[in-house]
Design a protein around this motif. Sequence first.
Motif, PDB file in Angstrom:
ATOM      1  N   HIS A  59      33.916 -11.890  -9.785  1.00 11.90           N
ATOM      2  CA  HIS A  59      33.680 -11.154  -8.550  1.00 11.90           C
ATOM      3  C   HIS A  59      33.075 -12.126  -7.533  1.00 11.90           C
ATOM      4  N   LEU A  60      33.419 -11.936  -6.283  1.00 10.84           N
ATOM      5  CA  LEU A  60      32.922 -12.865  -5.267  1.00 10.84           C
ATOM      6  C   LEU A  60      32.847 -12.176  -3.924  1.00 10.84           C
ATOM      7  N   ALA A  61      31.812 -12.486  -3.151  1.00  9.12           N
ATOM      8  CA  ALA A  61      31.692 -11.996  -1.784  1.00  9.12           C
ATOM      9  C   ALA A  61      31.036 -13.068  -0.938  1.00  9.12           C
ATOM     10  N   VAL A  62      31.459 -13.127   0.297  1.00  7.99           N
ATOM     11  CA  VAL A  62      30.840 -14.025   1.281  1.00  7.99           C
ATOM     12  C   VAL A  62      29.899 -13.183   2.135  1.00  7.99           C
ATOM     13  N   ILE A  63      28.649 -13.607   2.242  1.00  7.54           N
ATOM     14  CA  ILE A  63      27.635 -12.857   2.976  1.00  7.54           C
ATOM     15  C   ILE A  63      27.279 -13.624   4.242  1.00  7.54           C
ATOM     16  N   LEU A  64      27.321 -12.936   5.373  1.00  8.35           N
ATOM     17  CA  LEU A  64      27.055 -13.571   6.660  1.00  8.35           C
ATOM     18  C   LEU A  64      25.938 -12.840   7.397  1.00  8.35           C
ATOM     19  N   ASP A  65      25.330 -13.533   8.342  1.00  8.79           N
ATOM     20  CA  ASP A  65      24.362 -12.900   9.240  1.00  8.79           C
ATOM     21  C   ASP A  65      25.120 -12.161  10.336  1.00  8.79           C
ATOM     22  N   LYS A  66      24.768 -10.893  10.537  1.00  8.76           N
ATOM     23  CA  LYS A  66      25.432 -10.093  11.564  1.00  8.76           C
ATOM     24  C   LYS A  66      24.992 -10.529  12.954  1.00  8.76           C
ATOM     25  N   SER A  67      23.680 -10.795  13.105  1.00  9.28           N
ATOM     26  CA  SER A  67      23.138 -11.195  14.396  1.00  9.28           C
ATOM     27  C   SER A  67      21.882 -12.012  14.146  1.00  9.28           C
ATOM     28  N   SER A  68      21.274 -12.495  15.219  1.00 13.68           N
ATOM     29  CA  SER A  68      20.073 -13.320  15.089  1.00 13.68           C
ATOM     30  C   SER A  68      18.804 -12.478  14.932  1.00 13.68           C
ATOM     31  N   LYS A  69      18.901 -11.160  15.068  1.00 12.28           N
ATOM     32  CA  LYS A  69      17.735 -10.275  14.968  1.00 12.28           C
ATOM     33  C   LYS A  69      17.749  -9.520  13.649  1.00 12.28           C
ATOM     34  N   SER A  70      16.547  -9.302  13.090  1.00 15.70           N
ATOM     35  CA  SER A  70      16.422  -8.509  11.870  1.00 15.70           C
ATOM     36  C   SER A  70      15.097  -7.757  11.916  1.00 15.70           C
ATOM     37  N   PHE A  71      14.800  -7.004  10.847  1.00 11.44           N
ATOM     38  CA  PHE A  71      13.552  -6.240  10.806  1.00 11.44           C
ATOM     39  C   PHE A  71      12.335  -7.167  10.874  1.00 11.44           C
ATOM     40  N   ARG A  72      12.505  -8.440  10.529  1.00 12.56           N
ATOM     41  CA  ARG A  72      11.377  -9.373  10.587  1.00 12.56           C
ATOM     42  C   ARG A  72      10.917  -9.621  12.021  1.00 12.56           C
ATOM     43  N   ASN A  73      11.842  -9.525  12.973  1.00 13.45           N
ATOM     44  CA  ASN A  73      11.445  -9.685  14.380  1.00 13.45           C
ATOM     45  C   ASN A  73      10.537  -8.549  14.837  1.00 13.45           C
ATOM     46  N   ASP A  74      10.683  -7.364  14.211  1.00 12.01           N
ATOM     47  CA  ASP A  74       9.776  -6.258  14.527  1.00 12.01           C
ATOM     48  C   ASP A  74       8.382  -6.521  13.965  1.00 12.01           C
ATOM     49  N   LEU A  75       8.321  -7.219  12.831  1.00 16.25           N
ATOM     50  CA  LEU A  75       7.028  -7.550  12.238  1.00 16.25           C
ATOM     51  C   LEU A  75       6.331  -8.682  12.988  1.00 16.25           C
TER      52      LEU A  75
END
Length: 921
Positions: A59-75
């Motif tokens: 099994h294989l999947a390629v994982i990418l960043d959707k955008s430069s913002k994440s929940f960490r920017n809220d923290l």
Amino acid sequence: MSSQNHLYLVDGSGYIFRAYHRLPPLTNIRGEPVGAVYGYTTMLWKLADALHKADGPTHLAVILDKSSKSFRNDLYDQYKAQRPPAPEDLVPQFPMIRDATRAFSLPCIEEEGFEADDIIASYARAALRDGWRVTIVSSDKDLMQLIEPGLDMLDTMKNERLGPEHVIEKFGVPPEKLGDVLGLMGDSVDNVPGVPGIGPKTASKLVNEFGDVEAVLAAAPSMKPSKLRDNLIEHAEMARLSRVLVALKEDVPLPDPLEDLAMKGIPEAPLRAFLEHHGFRSLLNRLGTVADAPAPPPSPEAVLPQDPPCNVDAYEAVDTLDALDRWIAAATAQGFVAFDTETDSLGPRSGLVGISLALAPNRACYIPLAHVGGDLLSDNPVQIPFDAAIARLKPLLEDPAVLKIGHNIKYDICVLAAHGIAVAPIDDTMVMSFNLDAGLHGHGMDELAATHLDHSCIAFKDVTGTGKNQKGFHQIGIRDATRYAAEDADVTLRLWRRLKPRLAPEHATRVYEMVDRPVIPALAAMEREGIKVDREELARLSAEFAGQIVELEKEIHGIAGTPFTIGSPKQLGEILFERMGLKGGRKGKSGVYSTDVNELERIAALKDGGPGIEMARKVLDWRQLSKLKSTYTDALQAEINPVTRRVHTSYSLTGAQTGRLASNDPNLQNIPVRSETGRRIRDAFVAEPGNVLLSADYSQIELRLAAHMADVPQLREAFLRGDDIHNMTAQELFGEVNRDTRGRAKTINFAILYGISRWGLAGRLEITADDAQAMIDRYFDRFPGIRNYIHETLSAVREKGYTTTLFGRKTHFSRIKSSVQHERQGAERAAINAPIQGTSADIIKRAMARMPGALRDAGLTNVRMLLQVHDELVFELPEGDVDAAKPIIEHVMASAAEPAIKLSVPLGVEIGTGKSWGAAH
């Protein structure tokens, strides 16, 4: 294969940036940047192709960043705030990379609000709970927190699997404690603050002693007074925040169920469509090896070989005459051999250290000849006596029945010529690549190995070291030397097996066989010959220029009213546009005013006569003198070979996109032709006693070629009559011929062939843009063939992506359809001139290739060709041979295009002689 499911999670973002930095900038057939796309595709293919291997993925999947913002920017609003934007040429490749993933029929997963690392962590935990094995394809330190039994990481750049022991070795703690170390030390790339003054060693020491971040912070007040104690207390909250920021979120809802990530082979159709869309030829040739994919349909083009990966440990070190005889016999029987030389320095007169040979992929060897022990106490390594080896190799390297294949083989020819070996016949993979793909990418071995073979060559610095610890190649141990040197020969052979079959179907055979390959031996002879330079005259000129530079500096500072660094664009711009108030200054992205030569010439041409204009003129003079002094009168003294007492330049067949030769180390092609200072530098190039220098220069060859290629009757007839072409143009455009109109006509004749704009011509002639446009229109009215030629050339290059010379030399223009105006216009200007300038380059190369044989046949064996500078050839010969040599040289140059091309205009050649180059020119 194990029945246990094995999930590979590819850190797509990491792959993208690795691919981007792994390869030089590349463009596809539409001129779009695709270097990262190509690299990403080849890297992903390696993984996908491992499906049926013992340790491959189920099994294989390629994982990418959707955008430069994440929940960490809220923290923490400063999270990743300092990270620079993606490179400008990488941004448009992101959608193509997603297309590449889908072309392999692989899942491409991204989620808004979460980073790729969080999605990877969540899939990894879900798979482990179900009893699967997991491999994370990445070398990212944050993901190393996840390593545990059943989960490892794969660093594809090093082909290395990373387990708990790797984390302990690198960070001093096991994976489950890595988050605490990262929280304390912070991360400057992601702008995770951490605790000031704490690096990885201190962080791991604290975590090992106390347990985790909270325990470290709790113990801080009881630590002995120190800066570390104070920082832990003062920045405790930042440490806690940092620990949260580096922790991976492991409960992200899975966008696709685990079962949907199953690999079922790679359907050919979408992959082929993607590769054809981008013109990835070398990858298309691999389609036949894709798992579960049917073989591609037969192609009219040659089928390129699929070679096994390079195995540098399979190469043989040849240290006995019996072994050498075995390799020579095999090469002779086969009829072709790739080879490379290793030397103790660079340059056409370097000392030979060893020779490598390759007969087939991974069947390569290295013959050490002049290696020594690494230090005074080391014994010299076992190797064949130098003279005995040369005596054995000479018949092979000169055998007319054995083709010798090299990469930049001119260098090897020069090195071996010092030992009485005349290498022939030859093929050169660097030149083949240039003839096939000029303008698409570079043609060095490392770049071609990555592009065509998906192979990273051993770096020279990895063998010899760098800086003060760098060793000469002759000091390298035989095993390491063999791996490095034999790989060069092996890669050269592999490239030849891929590039040679492309020549005929891609119509590059003509320029390779009739222009570039034949000139290689002539260039090698010129490089070894060199030219004598008068050191005393150079030293005198340097001193004189130094005095003039000092005087100019005083005058410039006097005009400015303050001393400043004239060589600083920032300081010069501020003086001109702020202190002196000149109008029209423009700042670049860095905020610094432009003070390039075009800007200074614009200011110098202004009419108001103010001090800023006078300063611009003097700065231009200062720059020219400074460049001439540093580049020529100073540098040439250091370039004089202590043995030959001559200067030996190196010529590059691939240095100029149009096919012109480039001169390097030192560059002898940029000495100003028309200025008095340039002439004086040429006066320092002299003949040996009893000899003279002869300069043979094509007269207005590009205008003559324009008359033929653009079919301009007025120009063609004027050349046939022997008229002054600039006088004729002046009469056609201005109705009269005088010094001013002839000068303007000369500027227009050449400028329009270079695709100049109305603004550019206005600047050259110091007139308005409207007047310049009117002049261009009038020129096209008088010579409609030139207008038609420009239109047809641009139409063809927009359609095909490249231009061709009369000899079929292709020059690709990847920016011809660029959406960036200045890039597109620059490509258009270059494309207009490329067929003409390239044909000119082809013709003089043909003349150079024929010249040695013609002089030899005439009994003029003492006439030696020394230099080529654009349209000029420079010879050294005995004074008594001048009268006999002139007609031979003139005939060879005038008829160089024939019989392949019959020009409708004659090629004029102007010849002069003198004791110096300046006197002959």
